[in-house]
Design a protein around this motif. Structure first.
Motif, PDB file in Angstrom:
ATOM      1  N   ILE A  11      -2.333  -7.434  -6.245  1.00  0.00           N
ATOM      2  CA  ILE A  11      -2.154  -8.098  -4.956  1.00  0.00           C
ATOM      3  C   ILE A  11      -2.611  -7.164  -3.842  1.00  0.00           C
ATOM      4  O   ILE A  11      -3.305  -7.576  -2.908  1.00  0.00           O
ATOM      5  N   GLU A  12      -2.224  -5.898  -3.946  1.00  0.00           N
ATOM      6  CA  GLU A  12      -2.630  -4.925  -2.918  1.00  0.00           C
ATOM      7  C   GLU A  12      -4.154  -4.810  -2.862  1.00  0.00           C
ATOM      8  O   GLU A  12      -4.725  -4.718  -1.787  1.00  0.00           O
ATOM      9  N   ARG A  54       0.833  -1.204   0.000  1.00  0.00           N
ATOM     10  CA  ARG A  54       0.000   0.000   0.000  1.00  0.00           C
ATOM     11  C   ARG A  54       0.866   1.252   0.000  1.00  0.00           C
ATOM     12  O   ARG A  54       0.561   2.232  -0.662  1.00  0.00           O
ATOM     13  N   ASP A  55       1.981   1.197   0.708  1.00  0.00           N
ATOM     14  CA  ASP A  55       2.824   2.383   0.880  1.00  0.00           C
ATOM     15  C   ASP A  55       4.005   2.429  -0.073  1.00  0.00           C
ATOM     16  O   ASP A  55       4.878   3.262   0.086  1.00  0.00           O
ATOM     17  N   GLU A  56       4.041   1.521  -1.048  1.00  0.00           N
ATOM     18  CA  GLU A  56       5.219   1.436  -1.912  1.00  0.00           C
ATOM     19  C   GLU A  56       5.518   2.760  -2.605  1.00  0.00           C
ATOM     20  O   GLU A  56       4.664   3.352  -3.242  1.00  0.00           O
ATOM     21  N   GLU A  72       4.149  -4.815 -16.142  1.00  0.00           N
ATOM     22  CA  GLU A  72       3.396  -5.985 -15.670  1.00  0.00           C
ATOM     23  C   GLU A  72       3.650  -6.244 -14.182  1.00  0.00           C
ATOM     24  O   GLU A  72       2.741  -6.592 -13.441  1.00  0.00           O
ATOM     25  N   ASP A  73       4.900  -6.063 -13.739  1.00  0.00           N
ATOM     26  CA  ASP A  73       5.225  -6.214 -12.314  1.00  0.00           C
ATOM     27  C   ASP A  73       4.433  -5.221 -11.470  1.00  0.00           C
ATOM     28  O   ASP A  73       3.865  -5.582 -10.431  1.00  0.00           O
ATOM     29  N   TRP A  74       4.420  -3.950 -11.898  1.00  0.00           N
ATOM     30  CA  TRP A  74       3.699  -2.925 -11.141  1.00  0.00           C
ATOM     31  C   TRP A  74       2.202  -3.237 -11.092  1.00  0.00           C
ATOM     32  O   TRP A  74       1.558  -3.074 -10.063  1.00  0.00           O
TER      33      TRP A  74
END
Length: 165
Positions: A120-121, A89-91, A112-114
């Motif tokens: 997931i978040e 959440r805080d990334e 795609e990773d982001w």
């Protein structure tokens, strides 16, 4: 019910190859010897980044050099999945991008990773919301069925790649 939610999230994180303490330590050992970490999942790479005090110092320096806020990623704890949620959440996306640019042993995060991390978040946010709801001082058993149905729908969408997934 909170315990059941915890078990469900633990299984989800395991399926996503999120990594754990031992895999993060192994990856950090590789990095310290200037060996490539490899294509671990994006979540596992976030865990690796937040692992050592040396990386925190390096992070601050890179952020200062690039005039970015030096908000560091909190390392999450294997036994507390909600710390994984807080980490996601805080990334600090811009800081992560700049930090990885200066590393030769970590692959860059792709779009795609982001996207994967955001999804997931989103799933973990619902589990966090409901865990807090059932952990109240006076939880109501009548909330259990609607909670399970909503979480079932979210997981079904995620596993079948429908809706926001």
């Amino acid at each position: 019910m909170a315990h059941v939610l915890n078990l469900i999230v633990s299984d989800i994180l395991s399926e996503l190859e999120a990594g754990d303490h031992s895999t993060a330590v192994a990856a950090c050992d590789l990095m310290q010897n200037n060996n490539a970490v490899g294509p671990h999942s994006a979540l596992a790479r976030l865990r690796i980044m937040a692992r050592t005090p040396q990386r925190k110092q390096q992070w601050k320096l890179i952020c200062q050099t690039n005039r970015l806020k030096d908000q560091f990623i909190e390392y999450d704890i294997d036994t507390r999945w909600n710390s994984t949620h807080r980490m996601l959440r805080d990334e600090p996306k811009q800081q992560i991008k700049k930090w990885i640019e200066h590393q030769t042993y970590l692959p860059l995060f792709t779009a795609e990773d982001w996207d994967h991390l955001q999804q997931i978040e989103n799933v973990l946010a619902k589990f966090e919301e409901y865990t807090l709801a059932v952990s109240k001082r006076h939880p109501q058993i009548s909330l259990a069925i609607p909670i399970y149905y909503e979480l079932h729908d979210i997981l079904l969408d995620a596993s079948s790649r429908e809706g926001e997934f």
